[in-house]
Design a protein around this motif. Structure first.
Motif, PDB file in Angstrom:
ATOM      1  N   GLU A   1      60.109  74.461 -25.848  1.00 26.29           N
ATOM      2  CA  GLU A   1      59.277  73.298 -24.700  1.00 26.29           C
ATOM      3  C   GLU A   1      59.247  71.930 -25.242  1.00 26.29           C
ATOM      4  O   GLU A   1      58.902  71.215 -24.257  1.00 26.29           O
ATOM      5  CB  GLU A   1      58.129  74.090 -24.683  1.00 26.29           C
ATOM      6  N   LYS A   2      59.330  71.604 -26.595  1.00 26.62           N
ATOM      7  CA  LYS A   2      58.982  70.533 -26.932  1.00 26.62           C
ATOM      8  C   LYS A   2      60.296  69.444 -26.551  1.00 26.62           C
ATOM      9  O   LYS A   2      60.143  68.162 -26.321  1.00 26.62           O
ATOM     10  CB  LYS A   2      59.036  70.510 -28.496  1.00 26.62           C
TER      11      LYS A   2
ATOM     12  N   GLU B   1      48.547  79.223 -16.970  1.00 26.54           N
ATOM     13  CA  GLU B   1      49.003  80.311 -17.579  1.00 26.54           C
ATOM     14  C   GLU B   1      48.721  81.389 -16.713  1.00 26.54           C
ATOM     15  O   GLU B   1      49.553  82.715 -16.922  1.00 26.54           O
ATOM     16  CB  GLU B   1      48.164  80.455 -19.085  1.00 26.54           C
TER      17      GLU B   1
ATOM     18  N   LYS C   1      47.152  69.252 -21.897  1.00 25.36           N
ATOM     19  CA  LYS C   1      46.904  70.161 -23.156  1.00 25.36           C
ATOM     20  C   LYS C   1      48.013  70.352 -23.975  1.00 25.36           C
ATOM     21  O   LYS C   1      48.176  70.311 -25.133  1.00 25.36           O
ATOM     22  CB  LYS C   1      46.009  71.391 -22.886  1.00 25.36           C
ATOM     23  N   ASN C   2      49.205  70.408 -23.350  1.00 24.13           N
ATOM     24  CA  ASN C   2      50.486  70.754 -23.880  1.00 24.13           C
ATOM     25  C   ASN C   2      51.652  69.625 -23.880  1.00 24.13           C
ATOM     26  O   ASN C   2      52.496  70.001 -24.430  1.00 24.13           O
ATOM     27  CB  ASN C   2      51.124  72.142 -23.240  1.00 24.13           C
TER      28      ASN C   2
ATOM     29  N   TRP D   1      46.720  72.518 -18.079  1.00 26.47           N
ATOM     30  CA  TRP D   1      47.830  73.029 -19.086  1.00 26.47           C
ATOM     31  C   TRP D   1      48.668  71.662 -19.385  1.00 26.47           C
ATOM     32  O   TRP D   1      49.052  71.791 -20.546  1.00 26.47           O
ATOM     33  CB  TRP D   1      48.227  74.012 -18.555  1.00 26.47           C
ATOM     34  N   SER D   2      49.155  71.189 -18.502  1.00 24.05           N
ATOM     35  CA  SER D   2      49.873  69.958 -18.926  1.00 24.05           C
ATOM     36  C   SER D   2      49.432  69.058 -19.983  1.00 24.05           C
ATOM     37  O   SER D   2      50.132  68.525 -20.577  1.00 24.05           O
ATOM     38  CB  SER D   2      50.495  69.120 -17.339  1.00 24.05           C
TER      39      SER D   2
END
Length: 374
Positions: free
Chosen positions: A18-19, A338, A366-367, A363-364
């Motif tokens: 994902e990174k 999620e 936060k991640n 979520w976007s």
């Protein structure tokens, strides 16, 4: 025989980590597998914009597409055509939008500009491009993602008065019922809205503010006061044949939000229309559940039969402005990114009141997927 790689797409590149991804989508690998899908976008086109999705709505059309209910889908596919997002990057030819603007997309992504429909301003029914190309998702991907990249010409600026978490369904459900009412009704018309669900609850509100006398037809007893608060002047049963028969030939406009293929009930709904009135079908059934319109019902009453799916750019802009002016907003149930599978399950197997909307932004951020480009 070599099986197709379920992660291969000609425009979007799957990445395991994902990174390394530009965005993460919820994607149908096939009609049964709905999974998170990290990917990279193609190079931004000169006429395109990229935007961070903040809220996205779920529509039965997404499910019917993802589950191959409307024929084989182009897997892997990321649906979603009720999108509110913040522009993060613009192509060099884009003048109408800038980074930081709040924008929305509905079911359309582009149009040919050359066919008779486009030249007459009816670009939502463009016949110069296949639907897989002009729809927001098909060949390309939609809003079940942390970001979206699409042509700028079918994006809409969201009026300030509309809240981001309740606006997404307006871009599909809202314009789907607003556009045909805007085309056909006049103040004082008697309007019947059949089915007070995700489409119908908005149709009642729009018809009321357009100056019509509105009757809501519902199959659920005990909803009379609730439906009247939405804007209906009267409430009738949509499931009692005797009651429907008593209301025959009473309504100038009948708007059917149901996708039922029940021939008896459909005939009763059609007969609600006054002679020389207009019956509008907006509910879309699965491809294997067609229904028949009996010609004699149309001929003997000189009826006009109309269909409508979403609306043109002009109609969508008018709907957004009208909704902001009259504070017409959908009733929604909110889910986190999620919990996308839970939202989809509620859409397919539950009875949301009345639309499911996913908060993608939290979520976007936060991640690390709320991207800001220079």
């Amino acid at each position: 025989m070599v099986e197709k790689n379920p992660h291969h797409h000609k425009y979007y590149t799957y990445v395991k980590n994902e990174k390394d991804a530009d965005a993460v989508a919820w994607t149908f690998l096939n009609k049964d597998e709905f999974v998170k899908f990290p990917y990279k976008f193609p190079t931004l086109g000169d006429d395109e914009i990229r935007a961070n999705v903040i809220y996205t709505g779920l529509c039965h059309s997404d499910s019917l597409t993802g589950r191959s209910g409307w024929g084989p889908a182009n897997y892997p596919i990321t649906p979603g055509h009720e999108v509110v997002a913040i522009v993060s990057k613009v192509g060099k030819n884009v003048k109408e939008f800038k980074v930081g603007d709040r924008v929305g997309w509905g079911p359309a992504r582009t149009f040919c500009e050359q066919c008779i429909s486009c030249k007459q301003g009816r670009d939502s029914v463009c016949i110069g491009l296949p639907f897989s190309e002009r729809g927001l998702y098909g060949e390309y991907w939609g809003g079940y993602s942390t970001a979206i990249q699409q042509p700028a010409k079918y994006a809409f600026k969201i009026p300030e008065g509309l809240p981001s978490d309740r606006t997404p369904p307006l871009l599909c459900a809202g314009v789907t019922v607003f556009a045909p009412l805007f085309r056909f009704v006049k103040p004082g018309d008697k309007v019947a809205v059949i089915g007070i669900g995700g489409l119908g609850h908005l149709a009642v509100a729009y018809a009321n503010k357009l100056g019509c006398h509105v009757t809501g037809f519902t199959s659920t007893p005990g909803k009379e006061e609730f439906i009247k608060k939405l804007g209906a002047h009267d409430v009738q049963s949509s499931s009692d044949p005797e009651s429907l028969a008593k209301n025959a030939s009473k309504y100038d406009i009948v708007l059917n939000t149901l996708s039922t293929a029940n021939q008896k009930m459909f005939g009763l709904y059609l007969d609600l229309t006054v002679p020389e009135g207009t019956f509008i079908q907006v509910g879309a059934p699965p491809i294997d559940e067609p229904f028949t319109i009996h010609a004699m019902q149309i001929l003997f009453k000189n009826l006009r039969i109309a269909g409508s799916a979403a609306g043109s750019r002009k109609e969508t802009k008018a709907m957004l402005e009208f909704s902001a002016l009259h504070n017409i907003l959908p009733m929604v149930e909110l889910f986190g990114f999620e919990d996308f599978p839970k939202a989809l399950d509620k859409l397919e197997n539950g009875k949301p009141v009345f639309r499911c909307v996913v908060n993608v932004e939290n979520w976007s951020k936060k991640n690390g997927f709320y991207k800001q480009y220079k």
